[in-house]
Design an enzyme around this catalytic site. Structure first.
Site, PDB file in Angstrom:
ATOM      1  N   SER A 168      36.863 -27.794  19.341  1.00 28.99           N
ATOM      2  CA  SER A 168      35.479 -27.874  19.797  1.00 28.99           C
ATOM      3  C   SER A 168      35.433 -28.182  21.302  1.00 28.99           C
ATOM      4  O   SER A 168      35.957 -27.403  22.098  1.00 28.99           O
ATOM      5  CB  SER A 168      34.726 -28.920  18.974  1.00 28.99           C
ATOM      6  OG  SER A 168      33.336 -28.824  19.191  1.00 28.99           O
ATOM      7  N   ASP A 194      37.913 -23.221  17.431  1.00 31.93           N
ATOM      8  CA  ASP A 194      36.460 -23.041  17.475  1.00 31.93           C
ATOM      9  C   ASP A 194      35.871 -23.787  18.666  1.00 31.93           C
ATOM     10  O   ASP A 194      35.064 -24.719  18.526  1.00 31.93           O
ATOM     11  CB  ASP A 194      35.794 -23.494  16.177  1.00 31.93           C
ATOM     12  CG  ASP A 194      34.515 -22.689  15.912  1.00 31.93           C
ATOM     13  OD1 ASP A 194      34.466 -21.518  16.307  1.00 31.93           O
ATOM     14  OD2 ASP A 194      33.571 -23.237  15.314  1.00 31.93           O
ATOM     15  N   HIS A 279      32.756 -25.085  11.165  1.00 28.38           N
ATOM     16  CA  HIS A 279      33.278 -25.409  12.493  1.00 28.38           C
ATOM     17  C   HIS A 279      34.702 -25.956  12.382  1.00 28.38           C
ATOM     18  O   HIS A 279      35.608 -25.541  13.122  1.00 28.38           O
ATOM     19  CB  HIS A 279      32.348 -26.434  13.146  1.00 28.38           C
ATOM     20  CG  HIS A 279      32.585 -26.653  14.605  1.00 28.38           C
ATOM     21  ND1 HIS A 279      32.967 -25.654  15.475  1.00 28.38           N
ATOM     22  CD2 HIS A 279      32.475 -27.794  15.366  1.00 28.38           C
ATOM     23  CE1 HIS A 279      33.075 -26.150  16.700  1.00 28.38           C
ATOM     24  NE2 HIS A 279      32.795 -27.441  16.655  1.00 28.38           N
TER      25      HIS A 279
END
Length: 519
Positions: A168, A194, A279
């Site tokens: 992230s 991601d 996610h």
């Protein structure tokens, strides 16, 4: 409202609300090359980021402190071994997530080569309003770069042996570290799991993770579905190899309908796990590649998921395929990103087996036939029954239909294919119209729908099987086809094909690669 929509709106609203409450706008402040250069020249004496080194797969880490060589010895840093550093993302609750310890354990226990495994713990900077955490990624990137530079100066250690794994916001931290470190040589590898989308999507390569930040950059995109103009994970390609499991938009097993499954596994944390499931799937796909070295997920170069779903991209020639995760092949980097697609299961092990089917029919019926049927596949290792197939359009004559089938288990060499057509009255009398078709043969034509030929390609093995129906009751030998070669041909072993043409009746055909007929 669909569950993927609920999940992404919930996350994106959290970002907007937090940023607005703190008086922040969702826009990046200018941060060009000159500003970066000024920060690079600063010498950090201490860091807000805690760097933890793990000697075993179960310990909670030993802190390495910048400009404290004694901590390297105390924590067991081995300069002759590669360094893998995990960098987490934005934190809502101020706690390190469980997946971190899972990844540490996998890196320490599942590889033949020992590694220095470290964590960049920037939780105090990540546990803030999203826009603030975004700005902090630059500071943390500078601190990671400072640590790596210090390691090079204090020990015979090379940055080319560094692999940063960022999730992230941590993916962009890794990118900033790669650009801050300076010098003629780059960090060895960066993996973006991601990488965060809000405030990074559409920005220049200087303001996010990009393929310029390391010798090799790979990225896994798992939650790129866009709502309100934003997506949780970045959608645009940012690496040498960008992997898009299941198209990258959303992931199987992450719908709200699966909440009860998460309750069984995570208890009171089930709701939070469901919210971030897609996610965080990028993390678990990467861990899966470590935990199941014999079940590596293969991805294929393709223009998009629509083409991939038709089975048009299962090609491994000239580097068109690659394994997803830790064992990704790193050779042949270019300055242009390669986008690779694959299908995965909803839980570990995530690997599936990809097959392209190309089928051609002879349709003697005036109207297109309903394109819904099931297939069963029998191989040397396993059998998979009743795979539902729906083509995008009605079946007409002399047209080849291509589609993708994925299997959860390896069936080995394909031996038998069974067809069963569903939900169409047209099949009630088809039994009487089915016959063996030899394109160059002579004989009466009957009305109905007839299987002309079929081709199958296995993505993982790149093996192809093709042929045409053959009914041993009406023809003692497999069909012949013309050949430019005058060499004597041997009759190949037939591949049986069982065709179900109605719900209550069926007939067995042998499916064979036609032997060549000398000219």
């Amino acid at each position: 409202m669909g569950s993927p929509l609920c999940v992404s709106i919930f996350l994106l609203l959290s970002i907007f609300i937090q940023s607005s409450a703190h008086g922040q706008s969702l826009g990046l402040e200018p941060f060009g090359r000159r500003a970066r250069a000024a920060r690079k020249n600063e010498t950090l004496q201490e860091t807000k980021t805690r760097f933890l080194l793990f000697e075993g797969k179960t310990d909670k880490g030993c802190q390495i402190q910048l400009h404290r060589p004694d901590t390297l010895q105390q924590c067991g840093f081995n300069a002759s071994l590669p360094l893998v550093m995990i960098i987490h993302g934005w934190s809502v609750d101020g706690l390190l997530e469980d997946w971190i310890w899972q990844m540490v354990a996998a890196l320490k226990s599942q590889l033949a080569q020992p590694l220095n495994v470290a964590l960049a713990d920037w939780i105090t900077l990540a546990h803030d309003h999203y826009a603030i955490a975004v700005r902090n990624t630059r500071l943390v990137g500078q601190e990671v770069a400072a640590l790596l530079q210090w390691l090079e100066e204090s020990a015979p250690f090379s940055r080319s042996n560094v692999h940063l794994i960022g999730y992230s916001l941590g993916a962009h931290v890794s990118g900033f570290a790669g650009s801050y470190i300076g010098g003629k040589h780059k960090i060895g590898r960066i993996t973006g799991l991601d990488a965060a989308g809000p405030l990074f999507e559409g920005t220049s390569a200087n303001d996010r993770l990009s393929l310029d930040d390391a010798n090799f950059v790979d990225a896994i995109h798992t939650f790129t579905r866009e709502h309100m103009g934003l997506s949780v994970g970045i959608k645009e390609p940012i690496a040498h190899y960008d992997f898009y499991p299941n198209g990258g938009s959303f992931q199987p097993g992450c719908h709200f309908l699966d909440l009860y499954k998460h309750i069984t596994k995570h208890g009171l944390n089930a709701f939070a796990q469901t919210i971030k499931c897609a996610h965080e799937r990028s993390v678990h796909l990467f861990i899966d590649s470590l935990m199941h070295p014999d079940l590596q997920s293969m991805a294929y170069l393709c223009s998009g998921m629509d083409s991939f779903s038709q089975g048009l991209c299962l090609d491994c020639k000239k580097g068109r395929c690659n394994t997803l995760g830790y064992h990704t092949r790193q050779g042949g980097q270019s300055k242009k990103s390669k986008q690779l697609f694959l299908v995965t299961r909803a839980q570990a092990p995530f690997k599936v087996y990809h097959y392209q089917f190309k089928i051609q029919f002879l349709n003697q019926i005036e109207k297109p036939v309903e394109p819904t049927f099931t297939m069963s596949l029998l191989g040397t290792e396993n059998e998979i029954q009743k795979i539902p197939i729906t083509l995008g359009e009605g079946i007409t004559s002399n047209k080849t239909y291509s589609f993708l089938i994925t299997l959860d288990s390896d069936i080995g060499e394909l031996l038998t294919i069974k067809f069963k057509w569903e939900n169409s009255a047209v099949w009630a009398n088809v039994w009487n119209t089915v016959q063996t078709i030899i394109p160059w043969g002579r004989g009466p034509l009957y009305s109905g729908l007839i299987l002309k030929n079929i081709r199958v390609k296995a993505g993982e093995t790149q093996k192809r099987v093709w042929g045409m129906p053959w009914d041993p009751e009406t023809s003692p030998h497999p069909p012949m086809r013309a050949s430019k070669s005058r060499e004597t041909q041997t009759r190949p072993a037939p591949l049986p094909l069982e065709c179900y043409f109605a719900q209550k009746t069926w007939k067995t055909y042998n499916f064979t690669q036609p032997r060549r007929k000398p000219l």
